[in-house]
Design a protein around this motif. Structure first.
Motif, PDB file in Angstrom:
ATOM      1  N   ASN A  76      67.836 -19.616 -76.440  1.00  0.00           N
ATOM      2  CA  ASN A  76      68.236 -19.177 -75.088  1.00  0.00           C
ATOM      3  C   ASN A  76      68.791 -19.772 -74.404  1.00  0.00           C
ATOM      4  O   ASN A  76      68.804 -21.192 -74.281  1.00  0.00           O
ATOM      5  CB  ASN A  76      67.125 -18.124 -74.035  1.00  0.00           C
ATOM      6  N   LEU A  77      70.806 -19.982 -73.677  1.00  0.00           N
ATOM      7  CA  LEU A  77      71.135 -20.037 -72.793  1.00  0.00           C
ATOM      8  C   LEU A  77      70.428 -19.470 -71.591  1.00  0.00           C
ATOM      9  O   LEU A  77      70.173 -18.695 -71.477  1.00  0.00           O
ATOM     10  CB  LEU A  77      72.049 -19.788 -72.940  1.00  0.00           C
ATOM     11  N   ILE A  78      70.513 -20.617 -70.401  1.00  0.00           N
ATOM     12  CA  ILE A  78      69.707 -20.308 -69.207  1.00  0.00           C
ATOM     13  C   ILE A  78      70.769 -20.414 -68.436  1.00  0.00           C
ATOM     14  O   ILE A  78      71.347 -21.947 -68.472  1.00  0.00           O
ATOM     15  CB  ILE A  78      68.335 -21.009 -68.855  1.00  0.00           C
ATOM     16  N   GLU A  79      71.041 -19.859 -66.928  1.00  0.00           N
ATOM     17  CA  GLU A  79      71.835 -19.932 -65.930  1.00  0.00           C
ATOM     18  C   GLU A  79      70.915 -19.300 -65.041  1.00  0.00           C
ATOM     19  O   GLU A  79      70.702 -18.379 -64.983  1.00  0.00           O
ATOM     20  CB  GLU A  79      73.067 -19.672 -66.216  1.00  0.00           C
ATOM     21  N   ASP A  80      70.739 -20.053 -63.768  1.00  0.00           N
ATOM     22  CA  ASP A  80      70.158 -20.022 -62.329  1.00  0.00           C
ATOM     23  C   ASP A  80      68.860 -19.637 -63.235  1.00  0.00           C
ATOM     24  O   ASP A  80      68.435 -18.447 -62.510  1.00  0.00           O
ATOM     25  CB  ASP A  80      70.763 -19.122 -61.457  1.00  0.00           C
ATOM     26  N   LYS A  86      71.216 -14.781 -75.737  1.00  0.00           N
ATOM     27  CA  LYS A  86      70.050 -15.632 -76.314  1.00  0.00           C
ATOM     28  C   LYS A  86      71.318 -15.407 -77.913  1.00  0.00           C
ATOM     29  O   LYS A  86      72.382 -14.976 -78.515  1.00  0.00           O
ATOM     30  CB  LYS A  86      69.605 -14.401 -77.030  1.00  0.00           C
ATOM     31  N   LEU A  87      70.881 -16.585 -78.591  1.00  0.00           N
ATOM     32  CA  LEU A  87      72.258 -17.070 -80.161  1.00  0.00           C
ATOM     33  C   LEU A  87      70.774 -16.788 -81.197  1.00  0.00           C
ATOM     34  O   LEU A  87      69.768 -17.566 -81.383  1.00  0.00           O
ATOM     35  CB  LEU A  87      72.182 -18.858 -80.116  1.00  0.00           C
ATOM     36  N   GLN A  88      71.742 -16.363 -81.948  1.00  0.00           N
ATOM     37  CA  GLN A  88      71.089 -15.666 -83.567  1.00  0.00           C
ATOM     38  C   GLN A  88      71.411 -16.925 -84.303  1.00  0.00           C
ATOM     39  O   GLN A  88      72.230 -17.045 -85.181  1.00  0.00           O
ATOM     40  CB  GLN A  88      71.583 -14.044 -83.859  1.00  0.00           C
TER      41      GLN A  88
END
Length: 152
Positions: A84-88, A94-96
Motif C-alpha cells: 500500500n502506498l500511503i499519503e496523509d 495498492k500495488l498488485q
C-alpha cells in the motif's frame, strides 16, 4: 489492556506499507531492498497475529514509495503480500504483485561450483512457482533452488 481497534504498529504519514508478509520473511525483504542501510524511518512488526496467516510480518517505510517493479520482487518471498502506498495517513494506491519471470544480479547462486562465482558475470535466474513454492533456476549451472537457499 489493548482494544481491538488499536494498531500494534504505528501508522505512517507518507510512504509504503508491506503487509501480509509470511512470518519470518520480513528480514529477508529488508535485505532485498537494502532497507537495513537506509536513513528512512522504518517500522517492522515480526510474528504479529493474523487471521489469514496465523502470524505475519509487516514493514512500514516512511517517505519511500516502492515502484511496481520493486513490488514484484517482493513476490519472490511473499507472493500474497499487499503493498500500500500511503499519503496523509491514507492508502492512495495498492500495488498488485506478480512473480517476475527472471531476476538478475540480486542473489548469488547457491551452487558453489557455478561459473557465476569465478567469472565477472551477473547472476541470472529464471523464476517460477511450483505448488505455491517459489523456485529459482540458475541460467549458468541450470540447477534449481528453493527460495530458502537464496542469499544476497
Amino acid at each position: 489492556m489493548m482494544h481491538k481497534s488499536q494498531l500494534q504498529v504505528e501508522a505512517i504519514h507518507n510512504g509504503t506499507v508491506i503487509d501480509h508478509i509470511p512470518a519470518g520473511q520480513g528480514i529477508k525483504i529488508l535485505r532485498l531492498f537494502g532497507l537495513l542501510h537506509t536513513k528512512a524511518k522504518i517500522t517492522v512488526g515480526l510474528n504479529l497475529p493474523s487471521v489469514a496467516l496465523g502470524s505475519k510480518d509487516i514493514i512500514k517505510v516512511e517517505n519511500v514509495r516502492l515502484t511496481s517493479s520493486q513490488a514484484n520482487q517482493l513476490a519472490l518471498f511473499a507472493p500474497d503480500a499487499t503493498v500500500n502506498l500511503i499519503e496523509d495517513f491514507g492508502v492512495v494506491e495498492k500495488l498488485q504483485l506478480q512473480l517476475p519471470e527472471r531476476i538478475e544480479g540480486i542473489f548469488s547462486c547457491p551452487n558453489s561450483n557455478c561459473i557465476s562465482h569465478n567469472e565477472p558475470v551477473s547472476s541470472k535466474f529464471k523464476v517460477r512457482a511450483i505448488k505455491g513454492q517459489v523456485r529459482f533456476r540458475c541460467s549458468y549451472c541450470e540447477k534449481s533452488f528453493h527460495q530458502d537457499f537464496m542469499t544476497f
